[in-house]
Design a protein around this motif. Structure first.
Motif, PDB file in Angstrom:
ATOM      1  N   MET A  21       0.844  -1.196   0.000  1.00 34.37           N
ATOM      2  CA  MET A  21       0.000   0.000   0.000  1.00 34.37           C
ATOM      3  C   MET A  21       0.880   1.248   0.000  1.00 34.37           C
ATOM      4  N   GLU A  22       0.604   2.166  -0.921  1.00 30.35           N
ATOM      5  CA  GLU A  22       1.432   3.365  -1.052  1.00 30.35           C
ATOM      6  C   GLU A  22       1.208   4.303   0.125  1.00 30.35           C
ATOM      7  N   SER A  23       2.283   4.915   0.583  1.00 37.49           N
ATOM      8  CA  SER A  23       2.188   5.860   1.690  1.00 37.49           C
ATOM      9  C   SER A  23       1.483   7.132   1.235  1.00 37.49           C
ATOM     10  N   PRO A  24       0.858   7.870   2.157  1.00 37.36           N
ATOM     11  CA  PRO A  24       0.128   9.090   1.798  1.00 37.36           C
ATOM     12  C   PRO A  24       1.064  10.148   1.208  1.00 37.36           C
ATOM     13  N   LEU A  25       0.528  10.927   0.292  1.00 33.27           N
ATOM     14  CA  LEU A  25       1.288  12.030  -0.286  1.00 33.27           C
ATOM     15  C   LEU A  25       1.250  13.229   0.657  1.00 33.27           C
ATOM     16  N   VAL A  26       2.417  13.813   0.913  1.00 25.03           N
ATOM     17  CA  VAL A  26       2.525  15.019   1.728  1.00 25.03           C
ATOM     18  C   VAL A  26       2.871  16.195   0.819  1.00 25.03           C
ATOM     19  N   SER A  27       2.095  17.258   0.926  1.00 29.11           N
ATOM     20  CA  SER A  27       2.389  18.488   0.192  1.00 29.11           C
ATOM     21  C   SER A  27       3.103  19.458   1.125  1.00 29.11           C
ATOM     22  N   VAL A  28       4.301  19.855   0.741  1.00 27.75           N
ATOM     23  CA  VAL A  28       5.039  20.875   1.486  1.00 27.75           C
ATOM     24  C   VAL A  28       5.038  22.140   0.643  1.00 27.75           C
ATOM     25  N   CYS A  29       4.546  23.227   1.214  1.00 29.64           N
ATOM     26  CA  CYS A  29       4.411  24.491   0.485  1.00 29.64           C
ATOM     27  C   CYS A  29       5.419  25.507   1.002  1.00 29.64           C
ATOM     28  N   ILE A  30       6.076  26.199   0.088  1.00 24.34           N
ATOM     29  CA  ILE A  30       6.965  27.296   0.464  1.00 24.34           C
ATOM     30  C   ILE A  30       6.546  28.540  -0.312  1.00 24.34           C
ATOM     31  N   PRO A  31       5.753  29.425   0.295  1.00 17.19           N
ATOM     32  CA  PRO A  31       5.460  30.712  -0.331  1.00 17.19           C
ATOM     33  C   PRO A  31       6.671  31.624  -0.147  1.00 17.19           C
ATOM     34  N   ALA A  32       7.153  32.208  -1.223  1.00 20.04           N
ATOM     35  CA  ALA A  32       8.419  32.942  -1.152  1.00 20.04           C
ATOM     36  C   ALA A  32       8.275  34.375  -1.639  1.00 20.04           C
ATOM     37  N   ALA A  66      16.047  34.961  -1.543  1.00 16.66           N
ATOM     38  CA  ALA A  66      17.118  34.337  -2.321  1.00 16.66           C
ATOM     39  C   ALA A  66      18.257  33.830  -1.450  1.00 16.66           C
ATOM     40  N   ASP A  67      18.466  34.464  -0.300  1.00 14.05           N
ATOM     41  CA  ASP A  67      19.610  34.108   0.539  1.00 14.05           C
ATOM     42  C   ASP A  67      19.370  32.890   1.422  1.00 14.05           C
ATOM     43  N   THR A  68      18.115  32.463   1.588  1.00 16.70           N
ATOM     44  CA  THR A  68      17.833  31.361   2.515  1.00 16.70           C
ATOM     45  C   THR A  68      17.040  30.210   1.907  1.00 16.70           C
ATOM     46  N   ILE A  69      16.365  30.427   0.797  1.00 18.78           N
ATOM     47  CA  ILE A  69      15.367  29.459   0.340  1.00 18.78           C
ATOM     48  C   ILE A  69      15.957  28.114  -0.070  1.00 18.78           C
ATOM     49  N   LEU A  70      17.175  28.095  -0.595  1.00 21.04           N
ATOM     50  CA  LEU A  70      17.740  26.810  -1.024  1.00 21.04           C
ATOM     51  C   LEU A  70      17.988  25.885   0.161  1.00 21.04           C
ATOM     52  N   ASP A 113       6.675  31.778  -5.934  1.00 13.52           N
ATOM     53  CA  ASP A 113       7.316  33.085  -5.778  1.00 13.52           C
ATOM     54  C   ASP A 113       6.292  34.186  -6.034  1.00 13.52           C
ATOM     55  N   ASP A 114       6.207  35.123  -5.097  1.00 18.14           N
ATOM     56  CA  ASP A 114       5.206  36.194  -5.175  1.00 18.14           C
ATOM     57  C   ASP A 114       5.788  37.451  -5.827  1.00 18.14           C
ATOM     58  N   ARG A 115       6.363  37.269  -7.014  1.00 17.61           N
ATOM     59  CA  ARG A 115       6.975  38.365  -7.779  1.00 17.61           C
ATOM     60  C   ARG A 115       8.056  39.066  -6.961  1.00 17.61           C
ATOM     61  N   SER A 116       9.008  38.279  -6.481  1.00 17.96           N
ATOM     62  CA  SER A 116      10.117  38.833  -5.701  1.00 17.96           C
ATOM     63  C   SER A 116      10.876  39.886  -6.496  1.00 17.96           C
ATOM     64  N   THR A 117      11.437  40.856  -5.777  1.00 19.67           N
ATOM     65  CA  THR A 117      12.263  41.878  -6.420  1.00 19.67           C
ATOM     66  C   THR A 117      13.739  41.509  -6.375  1.00 19.67           C
ATOM     67  N   ASP A 118      14.060  40.379  -5.734  1.00 25.84           N
ATOM     68  CA  ASP A 118      15.435  39.880  -5.765  1.00 25.84           C
ATOM     69  C   ASP A 118      15.488  38.659  -6.691  1.00 25.84           C
ATOM     70  N   ASP A 119      16.491  37.802  -6.533  1.00 26.00           N
ATOM     71  CA  ASP A 119      16.702  36.676  -7.450  1.00 26.00           C
ATOM     72  C   ASP A 119      16.064  35.371  -6.975  1.00 26.00           C
ATOM     73  N   THR A 120      15.094  35.449  -6.084  1.00 27.45           N
ATOM     74  CA  THR A 120      14.507  34.226  -5.523  1.00 27.45           C
ATOM     75  C   THR A 120      14.057  33.248  -6.602  1.00 27.45           C
ATOM     76  N   TYR A 121      13.270  33.713  -7.539  1.00 27.98           N
ATOM     77  CA  TYR A 121      12.721  32.816  -8.569  1.00 27.98           C
ATOM     78  C   TYR A 121      13.833  32.178  -9.394  1.00 27.98           C
ATOM     79  N   GLN A 122      14.808  32.966  -9.821  1.00 23.05           N
ATOM     80  CA  GLN A 122      15.884  32.442 -10.657  1.00 23.05           C
ATOM     81  C   GLN A 122      16.771  31.475  -9.882  1.00 23.05           C
TER      82      GLN A 122
END
Length: 278
Positions: free
Chosen positions: A1-12, A16-20, A40-49
């Motif tokens: 039986m497959e284990s349950p799927l867990v969704s982990v969400c990171i709204p950013a 850029a300096d901590t997310i990785l 990514d909520d339209r960051s003004t730094d390089d978070t998305y990239q």
């Protein structure tokens, strides 16, 4: 039986300096059946990239990166993350949080063992920007399966034992039944969300510090405890307690007492930040 799927969400937003480091703490979990949703909520730094480059190099198909067409703000982005989830269980992390490699495995095991629990919560370790431990935050004093409403009432007269998303894993069914984050709140948006869920049934408390919360001068926590947002925070707290006063059987004077206690706890928290945050 497959284990349950867990969704982990990171709204950013501008992380850029901590997310990785946050992402890596999720992808290295011993529990493998997960999806990691980064919005990514339209960051003004390089978070998305930064995340896009990492995702390409990592080649892990559990990582899904999105960018909003426009900035939605905290509540909007947090809710958008939740809407994208497909898992049986959901955990939301801020983009500078860290979780222990066994956290999800422990939480899922508990949720499967206790189907009546809407939420499982673990203790928190405070760390600075270099990962050095500066303190610990023990959640509600009881252990194991407890009445959520009892924990909410106790929290109203002590401190926020319920907020901080990194400490909580919830059932998707609870989110679908009682809704997401209320945009009318700014500084206690998570407290309101988890109090709403806790008031509806049982929760499970695991007293192990399996998550790490970064203490930093520019965080919402620092602003409300050691900055110019304290009055707004206290007004929100009063509105929160008034919202749940009927469910928690709180009188008017008890609501006012809760605000007085929260003012004191905020003052003491400000002293802690002045001593330990550089």
């Amino acid at each position: 039986m497959e284990s349950p799927l867990v969704s982990v969400c990171i709204p950013a937003y501008n992380n850029a300096d901590t997310i990785l480091e946050t992402i890596q703490s999720v992808l290295t979990q011993t529990y493998q059946n997960l999806e990691l949703i980064v919005v990514d909520d339209r960051s003004t730094d390089d978070t998305y990239q930064v995340v896009k480059t990492f995702a390409k190099q990592a080649g892990d198909d559990r990582l899904h990166l999105y960018q909003n067409e426009k900035n939605l703000g905290m509540a909007g982005n947090w809710n958008h993350c939740m809407e994208l989830c497909k898992g049986d269980f959901i955990k939301l992390l801020c983009a500078d949080d860290l979780i222990h490699e066994t956290l999800l495995a422990r939480e899922v095991e508990i949720m499967e063992r206790y189907p009546e629990a809407n939420l499982v919560q673990t203790d928190t370790r405070f760390v600075d920007m270099h990962g050095k431990t500066t303190g610990y935050y023990k959640r509600y004093h009881a252990s194991g399966l407890v009445e959520g409403r009892k924990a909410c009432r106790f929290s109203a007269f002590t401190r926020d034992y319920l907020g901080a998303p990194l400490a909580n894993l919830i059932r998707r069914s609870a989110y679908e039944a009682w809704g997401g984050f209320d945009p009318s709140f700014v500084y206690i948006i998570d407290y309101d969300f988890f109090m709403r869920i806790c008031c509806k049934g049982k929760i499970y408390i695991l007293h192990e510090p399996l998550n790490s919360f970064r203490i930093r001068n520019d965080s919402n926590t620092s602003q409300v405890m050691n900055g110019d947002k304290k009055d707004v925070y206290l007004e929100e707290h009063k509105r929160l307690v008034e919202r749940y006063a009927k469910e928690l059987h709180l009188s008017r004077w008890q609501v006012n007492l809760s605000v007085m206690i929260r003012r004191l706890m905020s003052f003491l928290g400000g002293i802690y930040l002045k001593i330990f945050v550089r």
